[in-house]
Design a protein around this motif. Structure first.
Motif, PDB file in Angstrom:
ATOM      1  N   ASP A  73       0.825  -1.208   0.000  1.00  0.00           N
ATOM      2  CA  ASP A  73       0.000   0.000   0.000  1.00  0.00           C
ATOM      3  C   ASP A  73       0.858   1.256   0.000  1.00  0.00           C
ATOM      4  O   ASP A  73       1.961   1.288   0.559  1.00  0.00           O
ATOM      5  N   TYR A  74       0.314   2.286  -0.614  1.00  0.00           N
ATOM      6  CA  TYR A  74       0.877   3.630  -0.500  1.00  0.00           C
ATOM      7  C   TYR A  74       0.299   4.307   0.742  1.00  0.00           C
ATOM      8  O   TYR A  74      -0.757   3.916   1.249  1.00  0.00           O
ATOM      9  N   SER A  75       0.990   5.316   1.209  1.00  0.00           N
ATOM     10  CA  SER A  75       0.425   6.135   2.271  1.00  0.00           C
ATOM     11  C   SER A  75      -0.711   6.984   1.688  1.00  0.00           C
ATOM     12  O   SER A  75      -1.032   6.879   0.499  1.00  0.00           O
ATOM     13  N   LYS A  76      -1.314   7.824   2.510  1.00  0.00           N
ATOM     14  CA  LYS A  76      -2.437   8.641   2.067  1.00  0.00           C
ATOM     15  C   LYS A  76      -2.051   9.458   0.840  1.00  0.00           C
ATOM     16  O   LYS A  76      -1.071  10.216   0.867  1.00  0.00           O
ATOM     17  N   PRO A  77      -2.789   9.327  -0.263  1.00  0.00           N
ATOM     18  CA  PRO A  77      -2.424  10.044  -1.495  1.00  0.00           C
ATOM     19  C   PRO A  77      -2.747  11.530  -1.407  1.00  0.00           C
ATOM     20  O   PRO A  77      -3.597  11.951  -0.609  1.00  0.00           O
ATOM     21  N   PRO A  78      -2.095  12.352  -2.217  1.00  0.00           N
ATOM     22  CA  PRO A  78      -2.415  13.780  -2.237  1.00  0.00           C
ATOM     23  C   PRO A  78      -3.790  14.023  -2.851  1.00  0.00           C
ATOM     24  O   PRO A  78      -4.260  13.230  -3.684  1.00  0.00           O
ATOM     25  N   THR A  79      -4.434  15.087  -2.454  1.00  0.00           N
ATOM     26  CA  THR A  79      -5.741  15.436  -3.018  1.00  0.00           C
ATOM     27  C   THR A  79      -5.551  16.130  -4.355  1.00  0.00           C
ATOM     28  O   THR A  79      -4.446  16.550  -4.718  1.00  0.00           O
ATOM     29  N   ARG A  80      -6.633  16.262  -5.092  1.00  0.00           N
ATOM     30  CA  ARG A  80      -6.573  16.977  -6.365  1.00  0.00           C
ATOM     31  C   ARG A  80      -6.108  18.427  -6.147  1.00  0.00           C
ATOM     32  O   ARG A  80      -5.284  18.951  -6.911  1.00  0.00           O
ATOM     33  N   ALA A  81      -6.620  19.063  -5.105  1.00  0.00           N
ATOM     34  CA  ALA A  81      -6.235  20.449  -4.826  1.00  0.00           C
ATOM     35  C   ALA A  81      -4.742  20.554  -4.539  1.00  0.00           C
ATOM     36  O   ALA A  81      -4.068  21.489  -5.000  1.00  0.00           O
ATOM     37  N   GLU A  82      -4.226  19.610  -3.786  1.00  0.00           N
ATOM     38  CA  GLU A  82      -2.787  19.612  -3.471  1.00  0.00           C
ATOM     39  C   GLU A  82      -1.963  19.434  -4.736  1.00  0.00           C
ATOM     40  O   GLU A  82      -0.930  20.090  -4.920  1.00  0.00           O
ATOM     41  N   LEU A  83      -2.417  18.563  -5.621  1.00  0.00           N
ATOM     42  CA  LEU A  83      -1.690  18.331  -6.867  1.00  0.00           C
ATOM     43  C   LEU A  83      -1.768  19.553  -7.781  1.00  0.00           C
ATOM     44  O   LEU A  83      -0.784  19.913  -8.443  1.00  0.00           O
ATOM     45  N   PRO A 143       1.956   7.606  -6.288  1.00  0.00           N
ATOM     46  CA  PRO A 143       1.254   8.754  -5.711  1.00  0.00           C
ATOM     47  C   PRO A 143       1.828   9.250  -4.397  1.00  0.00           C
ATOM     48  O   PRO A 143       1.380  10.270  -3.878  1.00  0.00           O
ATOM     49  N   GLY A 144       2.826   8.553  -3.857  1.00  0.00           N
ATOM     50  CA  GLY A 144       3.426   8.997  -2.605  1.00  0.00           C
ATOM     51  C   GLY A 144       4.284   7.908  -2.017  1.00  0.00           C
ATOM     52  O   GLY A 144       4.510   6.859  -2.643  1.00  0.00           O
ATOM     53  N   PRO A 145       4.795   8.114  -0.813  1.00  0.00           N
ATOM     54  CA  PRO A 145       5.604   7.082  -0.150  1.00  0.00           C
ATOM     55  C   PRO A 145       4.777   5.833   0.137  1.00  0.00           C
ATOM     56  O   PRO A 145       3.551   5.854   0.102  1.00  0.00           O
ATOM     57  N   TRP A 146       5.482   4.746   0.473  1.00  0.00           N
ATOM     58  CA  TRP A 146       4.799   3.531   0.886  1.00  0.00           C
ATOM     59  C   TRP A 146       4.197   3.714   2.277  1.00  0.00           C
ATOM     60  O   TRP A 146       4.651   4.549   3.056  1.00  0.00           O
ATOM     61  N   ALA A 147       3.202   2.918   2.580  1.00  0.00           N
ATOM     62  CA  ALA A 147       2.634   2.894   3.929  1.00  0.00           C
ATOM     63  C   ALA A 147       3.600   2.200   4.879  1.00  0.00           C
ATOM     64  O   ALA A 147       4.508   1.474   4.454  1.00  0.00           O
ATOM     65  N   GLU A 148       3.414   2.387   6.181  1.00  0.00           N
ATOM     66  CA  GLU A 148       4.325   1.824   7.170  1.00  0.00           C
ATOM     67  C   GLU A 148       4.216   0.303   7.294  1.00  0.00           C
ATOM     68  O   GLU A 148       4.987  -0.315   8.033  1.00  0.00           O
ATOM     69  N   THR A 149       3.322  -0.303   6.561  1.00  0.00           N
ATOM     70  CA  THR A 149       3.182  -1.766   6.566  1.00  0.00           C
ATOM     71  C   THR A 149       4.113  -2.434   5.562  1.00  0.00           C
ATOM     72  O   THR A 149       4.125  -3.660   5.469  1.00  0.00           O
ATOM     73  N   VAL A 150       4.902  -1.663   4.814  1.00  0.00           N
ATOM     74  CA  VAL A 150       5.697  -2.221   3.712  1.00  0.00           C
ATOM     75  C   VAL A 150       6.631  -3.337   4.176  1.00  0.00           C
ATOM     76  O   VAL A 150       6.664  -4.421   3.581  1.00  0.00           O
TER      77      VAL A 150
END
Length: 267
Positions: A119-129, A240-247
């Protein structure tokens, strides 16, 4: 530069000989990132090591397996001359492995390959992008624009990525573990510690797929380039971002599962 950091200086060597003892092949590995930073094709330290080994052992083919060198750099580094010197050092270590109390490896040969959805960590929102797409930094700008294109086409950003994990069992004496991506050294140290009580364990990264850095939980929490910053550089696969801490937990658990499948009595 980081004397208290984890390192893996093991040089695993597997040699193939005829019944008469003639050396046919040398498979060797090490956990090390690139030596050169020049924009020209070259075999880096591993290519030099292969060349030296084949020159010193006529008729034998030398083959290199990249270890978990995602965050283990050679020093000094940066030039072709340094790559040649590091290659000579590695070749010398391999030569030692050829003669220093080698242990026979027998069959049967068994292998298992699986893919772990990381899993990826929380992805960025459209507004952030959209805000990031206005950046004057060309890498940030391209990264945001690429993710916006994916969002437009797919309706959502990817939530995970299938990372390949493979275990190859040579009889009961040698276990090779391979993980896709630029794997950091923590994985090699941990797997050799957990699996190596009654067998030799050889851990390789960069195997079957190279999609991004694969940080351990320690490296992920440290942040920095290998911990997640490298994801913003668009290569073959946009992330879309870093990996989640479960990697780390998911990859290590799958390795143990495959080892159990091939060799149920492992410790």
């Amino acid at each position: 530069p980081n004397p208290d950091g984890p390192v893996d200086h093991d040089v695993p060597v597997l040699q193939v000989r005829t019944a008469e003892g003639k050396l046919l092949g040398i498979l060797f590995g090490y956990a090390c990132h690139t030596t050169t930073s020049v924009m020209q094709f070259n075999g880096d330290y591993a290519g030099w090591a292969q060349e030296y080994l084949e020159a010193d052992n006529p008729g034998a083919v030398a083959m290199y397996v990249q270890g978990c060198g995602g965050d283990q750099n050679p020093y000094p580094r940066g030039t072709i001359d340094l790559a040649e010197k590091h290659g000579r050092s590695l070749a010398t270590a391999v030569e030692s492995g050829l003669i220093a109390n080698p242990k026979a490896v027998v069959g049967p040969l068994r292998a298992a390959l699986d893919y772990v959805s990381i899993d990826y960590s929380k992805p960025p929102t459209r507004a952030e992008l959209e805000q990031r797409a206005k950046s004057t930094n060309r890498y940030d700008k391209r990264y945001a624009e690429t993710l916006l294109e994916i969002l437009e086409a797919e309706g959502a950003l990817p939530r995970n990525y299938p990372v390949p994990v493979q275990v190859i069992q040579f009889g009961g004496k040698l276990t090779m573990v391979t993980i896709g991506g630029e794997v950091v050294v923590d994985y090699s140290l941990r797997l050799k510690r957990e699996l190596g009580k009654n067998r030799a364990v050889w851990v390789a990264g960069y195997s079957n797929d190279v999609m991004a850095y694969i940080p351990s939980l320690r490296v992920l929490r440290e942040g920095g380039y290998e911990g997640g910053d490298a994801m913003r550089y668009i290569r073959s696969t946009p992330h879309p971002g870093p990996w989640a801490e479960t990697v780390e937990r998911h990859l290590i658990d799958r390795v143990h599962s495959l080892v159990n499948r091939l060799h149920p009595k492992h410790d």
